[in-house]
Design a protein around this motif. Sequence first.
Motif, PDB file in Angstrom:
ATOM      1  N   MET A  47       0.826  -1.211   0.000  1.00  0.00           N
ATOM      2  CA  MET A  47       0.000   0.000   0.000  1.00  0.00           C
ATOM      3  C   MET A  47       0.870   1.274   0.000  1.00  0.00           C
ATOM      4  O   MET A  47       0.379   2.337  -0.318  1.00  0.00           O
ATOM      5  CB  MET A  47      -0.898   0.019   1.237  1.00  0.00           C
ATOM      6  CG  MET A  47      -1.921  -1.105   1.268  1.00  0.00           C
ATOM      7  SD  MET A  47      -3.219  -0.861   0.034  1.00  0.00           S
ATOM      8  CE  MET A  47      -4.291   0.272   0.927  1.00  0.00           C
ATOM      9  N   ASN A  48       2.110   1.115   0.387  1.00  0.00           N
ATOM     10  CA  ASN A  48       2.999   2.279   0.393  1.00  0.00           C
ATOM     11  C   ASN A  48       3.972   2.283  -0.782  1.00  0.00           C
ATOM     12  O   ASN A  48       4.949   3.039  -0.789  1.00  0.00           O
ATOM     13  CB  ASN A  48       3.737   2.361   1.734  1.00  0.00           C
ATOM     14  CG  ASN A  48       2.802   2.806   2.857  1.00  0.00           C
ATOM     15  OD1 ASN A  48       2.112   3.825   2.727  1.00  0.00           O
ATOM     16  ND2 ASN A  48       2.737   2.040   3.932  1.00  0.00           N
ATOM     17  N   THR A  49       3.712   1.406  -1.763  1.00  0.00           N
ATOM     18  CA  THR A  49       4.519   1.369  -2.980  1.00  0.00           C
ATOM     19  C   THR A  49       3.668   1.868  -4.141  1.00  0.00           C
ATOM     20  O   THR A  49       2.533   1.406  -4.312  1.00  0.00           O
ATOM     21  CB  THR A  49       4.958  -0.078  -3.283  1.00  0.00           C
ATOM     22  OG1 THR A  49       5.628  -0.595  -2.137  1.00  0.00           O
ATOM     23  CG2 THR A  49       5.881  -0.139  -4.492  1.00  0.00           C
ATOM     24  N   PRO A  50       4.167   2.832  -4.925  1.00  0.00           N
ATOM     25  CA  PRO A  50       3.365   3.313  -6.049  1.00  0.00           C
ATOM     26  C   PRO A  50       3.003   2.184  -7.001  1.00  0.00           C
ATOM     27  O   PRO A  50       3.799   1.269  -7.221  1.00  0.00           O
ATOM     28  CB  PRO A  50       4.297   4.314  -6.741  1.00  0.00           C
ATOM     29  CG  PRO A  50       5.304   4.691  -5.722  1.00  0.00           C
ATOM     30  CD  PRO A  50       5.474   3.494  -4.828  1.00  0.00           C
ATOM     31  N   ILE A  51       1.806   2.247  -7.577  1.00  0.00           N
ATOM     32  CA  ILE A  51       1.368   1.259  -8.560  1.00  0.00           C
ATOM     33  C   ILE A  51       2.199   1.423  -9.830  1.00  0.00           C
ATOM     34  O   ILE A  51       2.626   0.460 -10.441  1.00  0.00           O
ATOM     35  CB  ILE A  51      -0.141   1.454  -8.859  1.00  0.00           C
ATOM     36  CG1 ILE A  51      -0.942   1.283  -7.561  1.00  0.00           C
ATOM     37  CG2 ILE A  51      -0.627   0.463  -9.920  1.00  0.00           C
ATOM     38  CD1 ILE A  51      -2.369   1.776  -7.628  1.00  0.00           C
ATOM     39  N   ILE A  52       2.442   2.669 -10.213  1.00  0.00           N
ATOM     40  CA  ILE A  52       3.337   3.031 -11.310  1.00  0.00           C
ATOM     41  C   ILE A  52       4.490   3.806 -10.676  1.00  0.00           C
ATOM     42  O   ILE A  52       4.227   4.723  -9.883  1.00  0.00           O
ATOM     43  CB  ILE A  52       2.621   3.968 -12.314  1.00  0.00           C
ATOM     44  CG1 ILE A  52       1.403   3.287 -12.948  1.00  0.00           C
ATOM     45  CG2 ILE A  52       3.588   4.483 -13.367  1.00  0.00           C
ATOM     46  CD1 ILE A  52       1.688   2.477 -14.175  1.00  0.00           C
ATOM     47  N   PRO A  53       5.745   3.459 -11.001  1.00  0.00           N
ATOM     48  CA  PRO A  53       6.881   4.167 -10.383  1.00  0.00           C
ATOM     49  C   PRO A  53       6.737   5.684 -10.521  1.00  0.00           C
ATOM     50  O   PRO A  53       6.443   6.177 -11.610  1.00  0.00           O
ATOM     51  CB  PRO A  53       8.085   3.643 -11.171  1.00  0.00           C
ATOM     52  CG  PRO A  53       7.657   2.298 -11.680  1.00  0.00           C
ATOM     53  CD  PRO A  53       6.173   2.409 -11.940  1.00  0.00           C
ATOM     54  N   GLY A  54       6.937   6.393  -9.429  1.00  0.00           N
ATOM     55  CA  GLY A  54       6.892   7.849  -9.464  1.00  0.00           C
ATOM     56  C   GLY A  54       5.500   8.419  -9.263  1.00  0.00           C
ATOM     57  O   GLY A  54       5.337   9.631  -9.130  1.00  0.00           O
TER      58      GLY A  54
END
Lengths: 126, 126
Positions: free
Chosen positions: A1-8
């Motif tokens: 949940m704390n990692t972007p779905i798309i980088p950036g």
Amino acid sequence: MNTPIIPGKNTPAWIIGHLAAVNDNMATLLELGPKLKPEYEKAFIRPDGTVQPPALSEILKYWNDSNAYVNEKMEALSTADWFGKHTAVSAEDFAKEPHRNKLNVLISRTNHLSHHLGQLVWTAKK
Amino acid sequence: MNTPIIPGKNTPAWIIGHLAAVNDNMATLLELGPKLKPEYEKAFIRPDGTVQPPALSEILKYWNDSNAYVNEKMEALSTADWFGKHTAVSAEDFAKEPHRNKLNVLISRTNHLSHHLGQLVWTAKK
């Protein structure tokens, strides 16, 4: 949940906080009552770096609380209320543009919710 | 446009074709007229492997044509038409659930559009 779905891009946690803060904004726009967490506007609506998003558990609580809050308050609105003006339009402008009513805010916020749900499904299904 | 935004998910081209086919479905649901491309239902709504999506140029044309088509036809609907039943609900069910009207279809399809636009913005901004 704390990692972007798309980088950036925004994290799922941030998107949920953003949707909660938009719910909370409706409290004011629809004259439902005071905001639950006015301090989160600077974290989730107009991020200026001065307020950091809270922990995920708090974000999820804010999402649930803000939904329950606006849902409960909206039940008390009459049909005439829904066709009345929202608080971000002046009486003069509303006379000229009577579609700028509370119902219009609700429909636009529902679309906004769909916009971000289209992104969140890509987290859930990964 | 032919690369998935998220690995394993739909491509932007397919999403646009899907939105065009949903526009086209509205022609029938709202009694606007015949579908422009009924053959694309099996490519973009209920893909069963029998119909391949066309080239991107054709998908973009379908998107533009389907928007122009339903927009033009919807302009002719009266207020009473919008509150009348859509074609996927029976007269019996509509009598019990009068909110299943044409306007409801339009609002739900607008939300569906927002759902996918939330995904497409991640292509555009990459």
